[in-house]
Design an enzyme around this catalytic site. Structure first.
Site, PDB file in Angstrom:
ATOM      1  CD  GLU A   1      -5.961  -2.601  -2.338  1.00  0.00           C
ATOM      2  OE1 GLU A   1      -6.649  -3.434  -1.717  1.00  0.00           O
ATOM      3  OE2 GLU A   1      -5.245  -1.752  -1.781  1.00  0.00           O
TER       4      GLU A   1
ATOM      5  CG  ASP B   1      -7.326  -8.407  -0.024  1.00  0.00           C
ATOM      6  OD1 ASP B   1      -6.292  -8.921  -0.481  1.00  0.00           O
ATOM      7  OD2 ASP B   1      -7.730  -7.283  -0.354  1.00  0.00           O
TER       8      ASP B   1
ATOM      9  CE1 TYR C   1      -3.330  -9.149   3.814  1.00  0.00           C
ATOM     10  CE2 TYR C   1      -5.525  -9.418   4.742  1.00  0.00           C
ATOM     11  CZ  TYR C   1      -4.700  -9.211   3.656  1.00  0.00           C
ATOM     12  OH  TYR C   1      -5.253  -9.052   2.410  1.00  0.00           O
TER      13      TYR C   1
ATOM     14  CG  HIS D   1      -2.093  -0.884   1.155  1.00  0.00           C
ATOM     15  ND1 HIS D   1      -2.756  -1.360   2.253  1.00  0.00           N
ATOM     16  CD2 HIS D   1      -2.730  -1.413   0.094  1.00  0.00           C
ATOM     17  CE1 HIS D   1      -3.744  -2.150   1.872  1.00  0.00           C
ATOM     18  NE2 HIS D   1      -3.745  -2.195   0.578  1.00  0.00           N
TER      19      HIS D   1
ATOM     20  CG  HIS E   1     -10.056  -6.694  -3.916  1.00  0.00           C
ATOM     21  ND1 HIS E   1     -10.672  -5.476  -3.835  1.00  0.00           N
ATOM     22  CD2 HIS E   1      -8.952  -6.607  -3.109  1.00  0.00           C
ATOM     23  CE1 HIS E   1      -9.972  -4.691  -3.029  1.00  0.00           C
ATOM     24  NE2 HIS E   1      -8.924  -5.344  -2.583  1.00  0.00           N
TER      25      HIS E   1
ATOM     26  CG  HIS F   1      -2.300 -10.909  -0.124  1.00  0.00           C
ATOM     27  ND1 HIS F   1      -1.457 -10.404  -1.091  1.00  0.00           N
ATOM     28  CD2 HIS F   1      -3.341 -10.054  -0.064  1.00  0.00           C
ATOM     29  CE1 HIS F   1      -1.981  -9.305  -1.590  1.00  0.00           C
ATOM     30  NE2 HIS F   1      -3.124  -9.068  -0.989  1.00  0.00           N
TER      31      HIS F   1
ATOM     32  CG  ASP G   1      -3.165  -6.259  -3.928  1.00  0.00           C
ATOM     33  OD1 ASP G   1      -4.116  -5.583  -4.325  1.00  0.00           O
ATOM     34  OD2 ASP G   1      -3.147  -6.804  -2.808  1.00  0.00           O
TER      35      ASP G   1
ATOM     36  CG  HIS H   1      -9.646  -4.344   2.319  1.00  0.00           C
ATOM     37  ND1 HIS H   1      -8.794  -3.275   2.279  1.00  0.00           N
ATOM     38  CD2 HIS H   1      -9.304  -5.101   1.268  1.00  0.00           C
ATOM     39  CE1 HIS H   1      -7.934  -3.404   1.292  1.00  0.00           C
ATOM     40  NE2 HIS H   1      -8.227  -4.513   0.654  1.00  0.00           N
TER      41      HIS H   1
END
Ligand code: FEO
Length: 392
Positions: free
Chosen positions: A80, A163, A191, A22, A78, A224, A82, A144
């Site tokens: 994001e 996530d 995390y 991030h 998701h 992850h 990553d 999230h």
């Protein structure tokens, strides 16, 4: 391409070198992984991709193993970067492939990439038949991000949880029964503390909702870190515990100090807490890693914060840490403030205000010392620590 169960394969990337995630926000001492999964059934589905800098490696690896044109559909749990960052590069190769995601996911794909792809919206309970397996989607709104979603592979009985249940943890191994349990839980908890704490209410509700579906879950494969195959529900139980205003009953004293006076106060306060038989850590906000510090706060019932007064305000690291504490919306914690000052002495009042703003109840009026604390003032700090411990 590593087979994880039946016809599900891991096609992700282990990132051994990443130390900040991030941007510069989140420390990743043990690296991370970006887990992408391929389900090779009568239809072939790819679930999530990997972070943008690894797109070439990701696509080369896929091409070594399959004909990209054999991918019938892509699921984006998701958006994001990553997990979604390699999508535009993949879509250059297979531009007409349908993408499945949540309603918010569709909007965010548009916002991120500004492309006209074949994007299809799915909601909780929608499914796609692949042959022997069926993909069933579960929206995970705000766990999230607004777009977050999980995909359950019925048949193989694997939950691709994105996530949720992940860890920033690169390991030579793939599964939870193969790795050091302390490392694994340290990373899983860090995390949770740093990413999911603000959404704990939603975590509890989602666990209830998914449990009510009574889905057989033989494996939980997050986006992850390692995959939970040995008693996979252990991490769900942990999440339920962590989402329940978690603490371990200890106290943390965090401080910033210009010339060592506030540090002396911090150590004296910690001694006082310790005398009352409570576990306590005294940590420098300037020196200690801030993501690790948030994990320590997550585990603490009492948070005592101190820093010097500087230019009528508080020190920079203290300001940053107090902002992080506020944003993580910790619950069920009590706090207090302390600090040394030269002439104006505002730091204690400012810290108290910031703690209150963060939802941390001030259990004890703050304590100050002008310049260097005298032996009597050190005794007062010890008594302050004892009195704080009594509140727990
Ligand atoms: Fe791992 Fe929210 O991205």
């Amino acid at each position: 391409m590593i087979q994880i169960k039946d016809n599900i394969y891991w096609v992700g990337k282990k990132d051994w070198e990443i130390r900040k995630f991030h941007g510069e926000e989140f420390s990743t001492h043990r690296g991370s992984t970006y887990n992408s999964y391929l389900i090779k059934d009568k239809k072939t589905a790819l679930v999530d991709t990997v972070w943008t800098p690894f797109h070439r490696e990701f696509i080369d690896n896929l091409e070594k193993n399959i004909d990209l044109k054999s991918i019938d559909l892509i699921v984006i749990n998701h958006t994001e970067q990553d997990h979604c960052g390699s999508l535009p590069y993949l879509m250059e190769k297979i531009p007409d492939t349908p993408i499945y995601c949540s309603k918010n996911g569709a909007m965010l794909i548009k916002r991120h990439f500004h492309k006209e792809w074949n994007v299809n919206i799915v909601k909780t309970g929608d499914s796609i038949d692949l042959g022997d397996n069926k993909l069933v989607f579960v929206e995970m709104t705000m766990l999230h991000w607004p777009d977050s979603m999980a995909t359950y592979v019925a048949g193989a009985n694997v939950l691709l949880s994105n996530d949720a249940f992940g860890q920033h943890y690169a390991s030579p191994y793939m599964f939870n029964d193969e790795v050091d349990q302390c490392e694994l839980y340290q990373e899983a908890q860090k995390y949770y503390a740093n990413i999911l704490t603000p959404f704990s209410k939603l975590v509890k509700a989602k666990i209830k909702e998914i449990s009510a579906l009574s889905l057989p879950i033989e494996m939980i494969a997050p986006s992850h870190g390692i995959i939970w195959r040995d008693n996979p529900l252990q991490i769900v139980e942990k999440y339920d515990q962590w989402a329940s205003d978690y603490h371990e009953g200890k106290v943390i004293v965090i401080y910033d100090s210009m010339w060592g006076a506030t540090k002396k106060m911090a150590l004296a306060i910690a001694r006082g807490v310790e005398r009352k038989g409570l576990g306590v850590k005294a940590l420098s906000m300037g020196k200690y890693d801030k993501s690790d510090l948030m994990t320590e706060i997550f585990k603490s019932r009492g948070v005592i914060v101190g820093c010097s007064t500087v230019n009528n305000g508080i020190q920079g690291d203290a300001a940053a840490v107090l902002e992080l504490i506020k944003c993580l919306k910790f619950k069920n914690k009590i706090g207090a403030a302390f600090g040394s000052y030269g002439w104006s002495g505002e730091s204690v009042k400012i810290i108290e205000a910031r703690l209150k703003e963060a939802g941390i109840e001030i259990a004890l009026e703050g304590i100050r010392a002008q310049y260097t604390p005298s032996p009597d003032e050190i005794k007062s700090c010890e008594a302050f620590g004892e009195a704080f411990a009594e509140k727990i």
